[in-house]
Design an enzyme around this catalytic site. Structure first.
Site, PDB file in Angstrom:
ATOM      1  N   HIS A 166      86.576  43.360  31.485  1.00  0.00           N
ATOM      2  CA  HIS A 166      88.016  43.186  31.298  1.00  0.00           C
ATOM      3  C   HIS A 166      88.284  42.750  29.863  1.00  0.00           C
ATOM      4  CE1 HIS A 166      87.979  42.120  35.796  1.00  0.00           C
ATOM      5  NE2 HIS A 166      88.769  43.165  35.702  1.00  0.00           N
ATOM      6  N   CYS A 253      88.447  33.917  35.666  1.00  0.00           N
ATOM      7  CA  CYS A 253      88.732  34.716  36.866  1.00  0.00           C
ATOM      8  C   CYS A 253      88.738  33.895  38.143  1.00  0.00           C
ATOM      9  CB  CYS A 253      87.750  35.870  36.980  1.00  0.00           C
ATOM     10  SG  CYS A 253      86.059  35.359  36.995  1.00  0.00           S
TER      11      CYS A 253
HETATM   12  C1  CIR Z   1      84.414  42.496  39.987  1.00  0.00           C
HETATM   13  O1  CIR Z   1      83.590  43.305  39.532  1.00  0.00           O
HETATM   14  O2  CIR Z   1      85.571  42.806  40.222  1.00  0.00           O
HETATM   15  C2  CIR Z   1      83.947  41.090  40.262  1.00  0.00           C
HETATM   16  N1  CIR Z   1      82.583  41.109  40.668  1.00  0.00           N
HETATM   17  C3  CIR Z   1      84.110  40.227  39.048  1.00  0.00           C
HETATM   18  C4  CIR Z   1      85.529  40.072  38.601  1.00  0.00           C
HETATM   19  C5  CIR Z   1      85.666  39.173  37.437  1.00  0.00           C
HETATM   20  N2  CIR Z   1      87.037  39.031  37.085  1.00  0.00           N
HETATM   21  C6  CIR Z   1      87.460  38.598  35.919  1.00  0.00           C
HETATM   22  O3  CIR Z   1      86.664  38.356  35.029  1.00  0.00           O
HETATM   23  N3  CIR Z   1      88.767  38.496  35.751  1.00  0.00           N
END
Ligand code: CIR
Length: 258
Positions: A166, A253
């Protein structure tokens, strides 16, 4: 800088190890993840926030990464449409929770997709990543919603850098018109208006830090970044997040802050 009073988090659940990952760091240890999550929530409380903790839902192994499901600002609130199909179902429960707290909640509409991790609010400007998760259509919808709410917004295409899941994997807004930026994050014209603090190559993961009121939450184990932040006058709270990193997650996150 915005003063936050609340945070929404979701406990990691037994299904955590089934979460999406490209990190190649092995499976997360649930007990350790729970401890790290508890310490993270304690840090948010120490920053003065009331922490709303939602239960884990076994259907959604990535549900603890709540930041991707909504974007909450002073003048706008929206629920997203995550780009990973397995995460779309995380949104209704967050929407339900937000309905009790916020008025006029907007939504990203199909076929657009947007993950909250691609949104970096820097004062009254929003940087929006276009990534493997956030589509150009989703980013444009987001920009329109924020412009209507009186903010400015611009896109940052991070698809050329495979180390950035992201936008916020590579950039954080620290307040005081400062951005913390990892190497390889595209620098757009709109970023020229900010003081930019570079994270060293070997500490790239530390770019995902979070300013919460008077503190900056930073991943533990990144001494050069910690030193740079202290040098700017910030009080930092290092936190262990190894188990979430195994799932490509970072500090930001794990919560929605507002
Ligand atoms: C994903 O791949 O969606 C989750 N395993 C990790 C999301 C991490 N989100 C973020 O950094 N905003």
């Amino acid at each position: 800088m915005i003063q936050f009073t609340q945070a929404i988090v979701r406990l990691p659940g037994a299904e955590l190890a089934r979460g999406l990952s490209s990190a190649n760091l092995g499976a997360p240890d649930l007990d350790l993840a729970m401890q790290q999550h508890a310490a993270y929530c304690a840090a948010l409380r120490r920053c003065g926030l009331n922490v709303i903790s939602l239960p884990a839902d076994p259907q959604f192994p990535d549900g603890t990464f709540v930041e991707d499901t909504a974007v909450i600002a002073e003048r706008s609130t929206l629920v997203t449409r995550p780009g990973a199909p397995s995460r779309l179902g995380e949104v209704p429960s967050i929407h339900e929770c937000l309905r009790r707290l916020r008025a006029d909640i907007r939504q990203i509409r199909p076929p657009g997709t947007l993950d909250g991790g691609d949104v970096c609010q820097a004062g009254t400007h929003f940087f929006v990543g276009i990534s493997a998760r956030t589509s150009p259509a989703g980013a444009w919808q987001f920009c329109e919603i924020q412009r209507a709410a009186g903010y400015t917004a611009s896109t940052v295409d991070v698809r050329g850098n495979s180390t950035l899941l992201h936008l916020k994997s590579g950039i954080a807004y620290l307040g005081e018109n400062r951005l913390l930026i990892a190497p390889g994050t595209p620098i757009t014209p709109e970023m020229q208006d900010f003081e930019r603090i570079a994270v060293r190559d070997e500490e790239a993961y530390a770019a995902n830090c979070v300013r919460v009121n008077d503190q900056v939450l930073i991943a533990e184990g990144y001494p050069r970044t910690a030193e740079a932040l202290r040098g700017c006058g910030y009080s930092i709270l290092p936190l262990a997040v190894s188990e979430f990193r195994k799932l490509d997650g970072g500090l930001s996150c794990l919560s929605l802050r507002f």
